[in-house]
Structures are given as C-alpha cells and as structure tokens.
Scaffold this active site. Structure first.
Site, short mmCIF file in Angstrom:
data_model
loop_
_atom_site.label_atom_id
_atom_site.label_comp_id
_atom_site.label_asym_id
_atom_site.label_seq_id
_atom_site.Cartn_x
_atom_site.Cartn_y
_atom_site.Cartn_z
N VAL A 101 0.59 -1.26 -0.09
CA VAL A 101 -0.12 0.04 -0.13
C VAL A 101 0.66 1.32 0.37
CG1 VAL A 101 -2.25 -0.98 0.98
CG2 VAL A 101 -0.47 -0.16 2.62
N SER B 114 0.74 7.20 16.73
CA SER B 114 1.31 6.62 17.89
C SER B 114 1.74 7.85 18.44
CB SER B 114 3.21 5.84 17.32
OG SER B 114 3.46 5.41 18.45
N TYR C 207 10.20 7.88 12.71
CA TYR C 207 8.79 7.09 13.21
C TYR C 207 8.28 8.19 14.00
CZ TYR C 207 6.28 3.75 15.58
OH TYR C 207 5.13 3.13 15.84
N ALA C 208 8.63 8.81 15.04
CA ALA C 208 7.94 10.41 15.31
C ALA C 208 7.65 10.91 14.34
CB ALA C 208 8.80 10.84 16.25
N1 LIG Z 1 3.23 -2.04 18.97
C1 LIG Z 1 3.57 -0.97 19.51
O1 LIG Z 1 4.05 -0.89 20.78
C2 LIG Z 1 2.97 -0.29 18.83
C3 LIG Z 1 3.24 1.41 19.25
C4 LIG Z 1 2.49 2.69 17.90
C5 LIG Z 1 2.59 2.22 17.58
N2 LIG Z 1 1.64 1.44 17.06
C6 LIG Z 1 1.94 0.98 14.93
O2 LIG Z 1 0.68 -0.36 15.25
C7 LIG Z 1 0.80 -0.83 13.88
C8 LIG Z 1 1.26 -1.76 13.13
O3 LIG Z 1 0.96 -3.07 14.49
P1 LIG Z 1 1.27 -4.16 14.07
O4 LIG Z 1 1.10 -5.24 15.94
O5 LIG Z 1 -0.27 -4.84 13.72
O6 LIG Z 1 2.23 -4.83 13.85
P2 LIG Z 1 2.48 -5.83 12.13
O7 LIG Z 1 4.52 -5.65 11.70
O8 LIG Z 1 2.80 -6.91 13.11
O9 LIG Z 1 1.67 -5.87 11.22
C9 LIG Z 1 1.59 -5.47 10.53
C10 LIG Z 1 1.79 -5.38 8.25
O10 LIG Z 1 2.13 -4.71 7.58
C11 LIG Z 1 2.83 -5.48 6.75
N3 LIG Z 1 2.80 -4.38 5.38
C12 LIG Z 1 4.08 -3.09 6.01
N4 LIG Z 1 4.35 -2.54 5.41
C13 LIG Z 1 3.33 -2.84 4.22
C14 LIG Z 1 3.14 -2.14 3.02
N5 LIG Z 1 3.78 -1.39 3.02
N6 LIG Z 1 1.82 -2.77 2.15
C15 LIG Z 1 0.77 -3.21 3.09
N7 LIG Z 1 1.53 -4.40 4.39
C16 LIG Z 1 2.52 -3.71 4.96
C17 LIG Z 1 2.95 -5.92 6.96
O11 LIG Z 1 4.06 -7.30 6.71
C18 LIG Z 1 2.50 -6.35 8.42
O12 LIG Z 1 2.21 -7.82 8.43
C19 LIG Z 1 2.31 0.70 12.84
O13 LIG Z 1 1.42 1.04 12.41
C20 LIG Z 1 2.74 1.05 14.65
O14 LIG Z 1 3.99 2.42 14.08
C21 LIG Z 1 2.80 -0.21 17.41
#
Ligand SMILES: NC(=O)c1ccc[n+]([C@@H]2O[C@H](COP(=O)([O-])OP(=O)(O)OC[C@H]3O[C@@H](n4cnc5c(N)ncnc54)[C@H](O)[C@@H]3O)[C@@H](O)[C@H]2O)c1
Length: 255
Positions: free
Chosen positions: A70, A148, A160-161
C-alpha cells in the site's frame, strides 16, 4: 456485543502480523469480523493476510486475503477494486501499516527517512485516495489511521516520531475535507502495546513497558482493536478529526 459493524465492508491494510502472536492489525481485523463486517485482509505478504483471514473463517465470519504493497498507488487501487468486486462495496478503511525506526537524529540516514515516510505516512495518503470514490458511492464511510504516542510526546526515534506526527496532521486535514462527503477520518495513537512488532526488545523491556503507565497493565492488539471498532462504527457517527490515545494513561504522566 456483536453486530456493531453489521453489513459493512472493511479493508484492514496491514492485517497480518510480522511474527507469531497478535498484532494491532490482526486483532482489529478479527474484531471487525466478529462485529459483522466482511473484511478484506490486506498485507504486503500474502501469507500473513491469509493467516488472519483463516482465523476469521475459523470463527465462522467473513474475510478475504489480498496481497498489496500500500505504499504503491496501483496496489491501493487494486485493493479497493477487490473490495468492490468481491465484497460489494467499501465502508471502512483501517490503515494499520507502519514500521518502526529506532534511530535518533544523527543516526537517521536519508534512506531510512525515506523508507519510514513511505511506509508510515505515504500509505495513509494513497489508501485514502483510493478509498474515497468507493465510499462516496455508499454515501459515506470511516477511515482510521494508526499513529503512535511517539508522534505526540518527546521521543528519540526521529523518523518514526515525525511520520507518526504526520499521520495526525494528515487526519486533521482530510477529516475537514471529507466531512461534507460524510466520510469520517480519525487516528488512533497506541502507547507501548506488546505485539510481535516489539517482541525482539525482550522480557526486561516488556516488564518496563508494562510498569511505565499509570494503569500498570500490559496493552495488547485487542486494546487497539476495540478503539478501531468504535471509530469504524455508527456509534462514532459524530466523531471525526479525532486522535484516540490508547496508552493506559502513559502520556498523562510526567515521568
Ligand atoms: N506495538 C506498539 O507498541 C505500537 C505502538 C504504537 C503504534 N504502533 C503501530 O501499530 C502498527 C503496527 O501494528 P501491528 O502490531 O499490526 O504490526 P505488525 O508489524 O505485526 O503488522 C503490520 C503488517 O503490515 C504489513 N505491511 C508492512 N508494510 C506494508 C505495506 N507497504 N503494504 C502492505 N502491508 C504492509 C506487514 O507485512 C505486517 O504484516 C504500526 O502502524 C505501528 O507503528 C505500534
């Protein structure tokens, strides 16, 4: 309670998890389906999307898996085309895709900056642009973008921030533009949730993260997912341009 998203079609972009266990996107897709939505589980890695879709099928709910990067406009258009062709429309777009960068100011290379901006921020633009015409056909819709708390409070991870703060700016701008079309646009700012994305930080970091917030309780993908259900549902029909902070109170502390 079930049925809060009955008859809705949802796309969850980033519906897989990068490792075993439950990420924010996977939990959100499962909850959307439990609440009655037909869910297109989209991931750059088809196997990850399929894993989530299979979990949804195992509960007797409706989902399809679709491979799309995406960060590419052509893939975003194909993703929306799939929802229209195979699920009959589009009401909800949930933008979960994001990657972390742990580099500070001086460590951040131009390549790293561009990589993080493309995955964490450009994806918000391209998915939303692709989704709007389909939502207009339905007379409205709901878009939720994952930011985030790193984009809101002092944070050493520069790209990231910046990208996550950019998500909030994006949502603020687009909510105003899409309001007249009855398309609501909101952000969720998760705190230190324990998901496969951060698992490599190890047990000590896990405990530190749990204790950091006033509630002192570990957050999971379900906590983020329930916020996403609310924002996607008609219960939030008067909510747009909002940033829903889900962090056990962490950003309210002075520590
Ligand atoms: N875990 C935390 O503490 C935390 C805190 C704040 C925000 N977030 C945010 O939560 C989100 C991630 O959550 P998650 O736990 O599901 O992570 P994850 O990495 O397990 O899952 C994200 C999925 O997105 C897919 N992906 C990555 N790039 C892509 C692309 N260009 N097109 C399509 N798919 C793509 C990956 O293959 C992966 O399966 C992120 O936006 C992250 O910044 C997480």
């Amino acid at each position: 309670m079930a049925g809060r998203l009955k008859d809705k079609v949802a796309i969850v972009a980033g519906a897989g998890s990068r490792g075993p266990g439950l990420g924010n996107g996977k939990a959100t897709a499962i909850l959307f389906a439990r609440e009655g939505a037909r869910v297109l589980c989209v991931d750059a890695e088809l196997a990850r999307a399929e894993e989530t879709a299979n979990l949804i099928h195992a509960e007797g709910n409706t989902a399809l898996a679709f491979a799309a990067d995406v960060a590419r406009a052509v893939d975003c258009r194909a993703m929306v085309g799939e929802a229209l062709a195979r699920l009959g429309g589009l009401d909800i777009l949930h933008n979960n895709v994001g990657v972390e960068s742990r580099l500070d100011l001086m460590e951040t290379t131009e390549e790293e900056w561009d990589r993080v901006m493309a995955i964490d921020l450009k994806t918000m633009l391209l998915t939303t642009q692709a989704a709007v015409p389909a939502m207009e056909q339905r007379g409205g819709g709901a878009i939720t973008c994952i930011s985030s708390i790193a984009g809101m409070v002092g944070h050493g991870r520069t790209a990231y921030a910046a990208a996550k703060a950019g998500v909030i700016g994006f949502v603020t701008s687009v909510a105003v533009q899409l309001g007249p079309k009855r398309i609501r646009v909101n952000a969720i700012a998760p705190g230190q949730v324990w998901t496969p994305m951060v698992e490599r930080l190890g047990a000590e970091a896990r405990e530190r993260r749990r204790r950091a917030s006033p509630l002192g309780v570990e957050g999971t993908g379900w906590d983020v997912g329930w916020g996403a259900v609310y924002l996607a549902s008609d219960e939030a029909r008067w909510v747009t341009g909002h940033v829903l902070v889900i962090d056990a109170g962490l950003t309210r502390t002075t520590r």
